[in-house]
Design an enzyme around this catalytic site. Structure first.
Site, short mmCIF file in Angstrom:
data_model
loop_
_atom_site.label_atom_id
_atom_site.label_comp_id
_atom_site.label_asym_id
_atom_site.label_seq_id
_atom_site.Cartn_x
_atom_site.Cartn_y
_atom_site.Cartn_z
N GLY A 258 0.81 -1.20 0.00
CA GLY A 258 0.00 0.00 0.00
C GLY A 258 0.84 1.25 0.00
O GLY A 258 1.85 1.32 -0.69
N SER A 259 0.46 2.22 0.80
CA SER A 259 1.10 3.52 0.73
C SER A 259 0.74 4.35 1.94
O SER A 259 -0.15 4.01 2.72
CB SER A 259 0.63 4.27 -0.54
OG SER A 259 0.72 3.46 -1.67
N ASN A 260 1.43 5.48 2.05
CA ASN A 260 1.03 6.54 2.97
C ASN A 260 0.68 7.78 2.16
O ASN A 260 1.30 8.07 1.14
CB ASN A 260 2.18 6.91 3.92
CG ASN A 260 2.60 5.76 4.81
OD1 ASN A 260 1.76 5.08 5.39
ND2 ASN A 260 3.90 5.54 4.92
N ASN A 528 -3.85 2.95 4.18
CA ASN A 528 -4.44 1.70 3.71
C ASN A 528 -5.49 1.08 4.61
O ASN A 528 -6.07 0.06 4.25
CB ASN A 528 -3.37 0.64 3.37
CG ASN A 528 -2.32 1.17 2.42
OD1 ASN A 528 -1.16 1.26 2.77
ND2 ASN A 528 -2.75 1.56 1.24
#
Length: 814
Positions: A258-260, A528
Site C-alpha cells: 500500500g502507501s502513505n 491503507n
C-alpha cells in the site's frame, strides 16, 4: 480533428450499411483468402486506423531529460505525447516492457516454456513476475490472460471513450516501435537479440492497462479462474460435493502492500496553501515500477510525477494548482455469486436466473508451449462465464463445481477501460473539487484511494475506486442475498441480489453520493486502512441509515500500527508547531519511529529488570540503549524486529483493548500476564542473531541493504503495519547472516508538493531509479539520496527545466 470526426462518422455509416455483407463474408471465411477470421468490429477498427493514420498530423515530440534522468515530454497533440513517453521509457526499460507484453499477450510459454515462472529479478535488474498479485507458471499465466481478458470488449470500451486517450495510446505503441527501429541489435544485455522483443500494436497497450486494473480482483483469482477452465478434448468431470475450506479466499491486493498519504490544508499550513505527501509502497523490480515523467501539451495538459509501468499518463503527481497521490484502498472490487445449476445438464453449464434456465457462455483459447526439442505444442482450454462473471474453482477455499452448484467471480474491473482517461482528467483539474468531479465523472480508478491538496488550501480524501454496487441491506440476513459470507458470495439466482446501479456511474458500481469522501482545511490522511479514519478527530460514517456499503471496508475497527503512528505524528506535530511547512512534513516522512517499540518497550524493560535469566542481560541492555528507530545508524533495530515478529502474536497481549472512540491510541498497555512470553520471544530472537553471527547491537544500515552493480546500499525504514513504521520496506526473504537483503516492495516514490503564489513547489525521489538497466546512469543514482533522506527539487517550469537539463531530442514521424 474535423477530418478524424468525418472519418469515424463515415465509417459508422459504412459499417451500418455493409454489416450484413461483412458478417456473411466473415462467416464464410472469405476475407483475406481464409487466412484469418475477423469480427466486423475488428475489420472496421482496422480500416479506421489505417485511414486515420494517413490523415493524422505528423508526430513531433520533444524529450528533455533533467537531473537523475527525469523525463519531460512536450508535444502539441496526444498522439505525439504518447509517442515521446513510450520512446523515453523504452530507453530506460525496454527489456522489462517487452517482457511485460509477453505476459499480457499470453505468450510466455511460447518463448520460455510452460512450467517456468515469469522472469525473476536478479542482481537488482528487472523482473516481469507479478508475484505480489499472483504466482502462476507461464502456461497457466498465458491461459489466464487469454481466457479472462476479452480484447474485443477492451476495443469496444476504448472506441466509446475519449478520442484523446485513443490518440495517446496509439502514439505509445508507435513510439515504442520507433525505439526498436532505431536500436536494432543495440538493446541491453537482458534482451539483446531476443526473439520476444518485437513491435507492438495499440491492442497490446490495451492489454497492459487491463492487467493493471485487475490487481485487486481478477489477478487475485487467477489460479481459480484457470482452475475452472477445461480441456475441450477431455470428458467433463464434475465434483460430487463442494470441497471443505482449509484456507481463506483471496481478498485482493495482499495486506501491507500500500502507501502513505497526507494532505495538509490551510488551517494547518504555514502559508495557508495545501501541502501533499505521497509515499506509495510498490514493487521495486516488477512491471509496476513507477517512472518519473512530466507530460505537457501546452494549454491542454501539464502534469508531473510518476506513471505506473511507463504508461503515458501521470498516475501520482501534480500540476500548477493541485497535487494528488493514491493509496491502496481497503475496499473490495469484486463479489462472488453462487449459481444453482440444472442437474440434467451433464456439462454443468446451465444455471437458473430469475426462475429461467440460462446457458453459460464459453471462451476457448489456445496457447503455444515451447517443448524441450524446440518445437511448439498447441494447448487449448475453455473458460465459462455466467452473465455475472467467470466460473472459479478454488478447492482450498471451499469453491468447487458440482452438478448442482458453481461459483462465479463478479469483477468490477474486468473491462475497465477508463484508467488512462481517469488520470488524464485528474491531471487537468484546477483544485480538489475539480479533481473529485473528474474521479466520479470517469470512474476509472481501479483499486486506490485519492488524497490531494490544492493551492487554495483544501485537502481531499476520496475512495472513488471501482466498487460493486452492493448496498448494505443486501448483506443483512433478512435479504437472503449473502449466502456464504466467507466467500463474499451472493445469491446468483435472482436479480434481487445482483449489483445495483447509480445514475452517475457505469453499470454495476457506486456513484459519487455513495462513495466515501471528505474535503477539509486541517488535514486528511490514509495508510491503507478503511475510509473510516481519514482524520483522527472526525471519522466518516456514510449516508443514513446504513452508512457506506461494507464493500468499502469496515468502520469502527482497530487500525494498523502504521496508521496509528501516522495520525500520532501529525497530531503531535500540530500541537507542537501549530502550522506546518514542507520541511516538517519531510521530517515526518523520514522520522522512522518504530511505534511498536513505544508501546511495548516500557513493559519489556520492566520484565527485563525482574528476570533472573543471564541470557537476557545482553539483549535487554541492547534494547534499553536503542533509539527506537529504523534509521541507518540505529543499533538494536534488527533485534527488536526479530523479537516483535514473535511477540506480536502473543494472545491477550494488550491490557487496554481497542476502543472505537479512541482508535489512534488503542489497544495499548502490555498485559503483565504476557511478560514471560515476551522474555521468551526476546531470548529466541537473541539466539537467532547469535546463531547467524550477528551482533545484537548491529547497525541497521549494515544489515538492511539493496544490491546494485555489486554495491550494497544501506537502507532505513521498517516493516510498516507489523512494527508501526511509516517509512516501509518489505525485504525479500527472511533474516540471514548477511541481514535483510534486497527490497521486494515498499517506499518507492516520495513526492512532497507545496504551493506558493506562482505555482507548485515540489520535491521528490524515485528511490530505485528510472532504469532497470545496470549500465544506465539512472540505475542506482537515487538510492544514495534515499539513504541520506534527501528529496531533490522537481523541475516543473520552463526555467527550472532549463536549469537542470542534461539532454534533449526531438522526434518526428509522418
Amino acid at each position: 480533428m474535423l477530418r478524424q470526426k468525418y472519418l469515424f462518422a463515415s465509417l459508422h455509416l459504412w459499417q451500418s450499411s455493409h454489416a450484413d455483407i461483412l458478417a456473411e463474408q466473415i462467416s464464410n471465411n472469405d476475407i483475406f483468402g481464409g487466412s484469418m477470421k475477423l469480427t466486423t468490429v475488428s475489420l472496421v477498427t482496422a480500416l479506421v486506423a489505417a485511414d486515420y493514420a494517413a490523415a493524422a498530423a505528423p508526430v513531433r515530440t520533444e524529450i528533455t531529460r533533467t537531473t537523475r534522468g527525469v523525463v519531460h515530454v512536450k508535444a502539441t497533440d496526444y498522439r505525439s505525447l504518447g509517442y515521446g513517453a513510450a520512446y523515453a521509457y523504452a530507453e530506460d526499460n525496454v527489456c522489462m516492457l517487452a517482457d511485460t507484453i509477453l505476459t499480457v499477450r499470453g505468450e510466455r510459454s511460447r518463448y520460455f516454456g510452460g512450467n517456468a515462472p515469469a522472469t525473476q529479478p536478479k542482481n537488482g535488474e528487472y523482473g516481469a513476475a507479478l508475484d505480489t498479485f499472483f504466482k502462476l507458471p507461464n502456461e497457466q499465466s498465458d491461459f489466464f490472460f487469454k481466457g479472462y481478458i476479452d480484447l474485443e470488449q477492451l476495443r469496444a470500451g476504448y472506441a466509446a471513450g475519449s478520442a484523446d486517450v485513443g490518440e495517446l495510446l496509439a502514439g505509445f505503441a508507435e513510439g515504442y516501435n520507433r525505439y526498436l527501429k532505431d536500436k536494432p541489435g543495440n538493446l541491453p544485455a537482458a534482451c539483446k537479440g531476443a526473439a520476444w522483443v518485437k513491435p507492438i500494436t495499440v491492442d497490446d497497450v490495451y492489454l497492459m492497462i487491463a492487467e493493471k486494473a485487475l490487481h485487486a480482483s481478477g489477478e487475485a483469482f487467477a489460479a481459480a479462474i484457470v482452475g475452472a477452465s477445461r480441456d475441450p478434448d477431455e470428458p467433463v468431470s464434475l465434483a460430487k460435493v463442494m470441497p471443505k475450506a482449509v484456507s481463506a479466499m483471496p481478498t485482493g491486493i495482499p495486506a501491507g502492500v500500500g502507501s502513505n498519504a497526507l494532505a495538509i490544508g490551510s488551517e494547518a499550513s504555514a502559508n495557508g496553501k495545501g501541502i501533499l505527501l505521497g509515499n506509495p509502497h510498490y514493487p521495486w523490480t516488477s512491471t509496476d515500477r513507477f517512472y518519473q515523467v512530466h507530460l505537457t501539451i501546452p494549454g491542454r495538459y501539464d502534469a508531473m510525477g510518476v506513471s505506473l509501468g511507463g504508461l503515458p499518463v501521470v498516475s501520482i503527481g501534480f500540476n500548477r494548482n493541485v497535487a494528488w497521490t493514491h493509496t491502496v484502498t481497503a475496499a473490495r472490487h469484486f463479489t462472488t455469486f453462487g449459481l444453482a445449476l440444472d442437474p440434467s445438464d451433464p456439462t454443468g453449464t446451465t444455471y437458473y436466473f430469475d426462475g429461467a434456465p440460462r446457458k453459460m457462455t464459453e471462451r476457448t483459447v489456445t496457447v503455444d508451449v515451447l517443448q524441450q526439442d524446440g518445437s511448439l505444442a498447441v494447448k487449448k482450454r475453455t473458460f465459462y462465464f455466467s452473465h455475472q462473471g467467470a466460473v472459479i474453482v478454488l478447492p482450498q477455499a471451499g469453491i468447487g463445481w458440482t452438478s448442482q452448484s458453481a461459483f462465479v467471480l463478479g469483477d468490477a474491473n474486468r473491462s475497465n477501460t477508463r484508467l488512462a482517461e481517469q488520470w488524464l482528467k485528474m491531471g487537468q483539474a484546477g483544485d480538489v473539487n475539480e479533481l473529485q468531479s473528474a474521479i466520479h465523472a470517469v470512474k476509472g480508478l481501479p483499486w486506490v484511494n485519492t488524497v490531494a491538496a490544492d493551492r487554495k488550501g483544501n485537502a481531499l480524501y476520496s475512495d472513488g475506486s471501482v466498487v460493486p454496487h452492493m448496498t448494505t441491506d443486501k448483506f443483512m440476513p433478512e435479504s437472503e442475498c449473502l449466502i456464504v459470507p466467507e466467500l463474499l458470495a451472493f445469491n446468483g439466482s435472482t436479480s434481487a441480489c445482483g449489483w445495483g446501479q447509480d445514475p452517475d456511474a457505469p453499470a454495476g458500481i457506486f456513484g459519487e453520493a455513495n462513495a466515501p469522501a471528505t474535503v477539509r482545511q486541517d488535514y486528511v490522511a490514509n495508510s491503507n486502512d478503511s475510509y473510516w479514519l481519514s482524520n483522527a478527530k472526525e471519522p466518516l460514517t456514510g449516508p443514513a441509515p446504513f452508512g457506506y456499503s461494507p464493500l468499502y471496508g469496515q468502520a469502527g475497527t482497530m487500525q494498523t500500527l502504521r496508521t496509528r503512528l501516522g495520525f500520532r505524528q501529525i497530531e503531535n506535530m500540530l500541537v507542537e508547531r501549530q502550522f506546518l511547512r514542507m520541511d516538517d512534513v519531510q521530517q515526518l516522512m523520514f522520522d522512522n519511529r518504530v511505534y511498536a517499540a513505544d508501546l511495548v518497550m516500557p513493559s519489556l524493560l520492566q520484565a527485563c529488570v525482574k528476570s533472573l535469566d543471564v541470557r537476557a542481560l545482553a539483549p535487554c541492555a541492547t534494547l534499553a540503549a536503542w533509539d527506537r528507530k529504523a534509521d541507518v545508524d540505529s543499533r538494536g533495530t534488527v533485534l527488536f524486529r526479530e523479537f516483535w515478529n514473535i511477540a506480536r502474536t502473543t494472545p491477550n497481549l494488550w491490557a487496554t483493548p481497542f476502543n472505537p472512540a479512541d482508535p489512534v491510541n488503542t489497544p495499548r498497555d502490555i498485559a503483565t500476564s504476557t511478560h514471560p512470553a515476551l522474555m521468551t520471544a526476546l531470548r529466541t530472537a537473541s539466539a537467532k542473531l547469535q546463531s547467524l553471527g550477528m551482533p545484537l547491537y548491529g547497525r541497521l544500515g549494515d544489515y538492511q541493504t539493496e544490491l546494485r552493480n555489486n554495491k550494497r546500499h544501506a537502507l532505513h525504514g521498517g516493516q510498516g503495519d507489523e512494527d508501526g513504521t511509516y517509512n516501509t520496506l518489505t525485504m525479500r526473504g527472511t533474516l540471514t547472516s548477511r541481514g535483510y537483503q534486497d527490497v521486494e516492495w515498499g517506499t518507492s516514490y516520495v513526492q512532497l508538493v507545496g504551493f506558493d503564489n506562482s505555482g507548485p513547489v515540489a520535491k521528490g525521489l524515485l528511490v530505485y531509479g528510472q532504469s532497470v538497466n545496470p549500465k544506465s546512469p539512472y540505475y542506482a543514482d537515487q538510492l544514495p539520496l534515499f539513504t541520506q533522506k534527501r528529496l531533490p527539487g522537481l523541475p516543473f517550469t520552463e526555467a527550472q527545466i532549463k536549469a537542470e537539463r542534461i539532454g534533449s531530442q526531438v522526434l518526428t514521424e509522418r
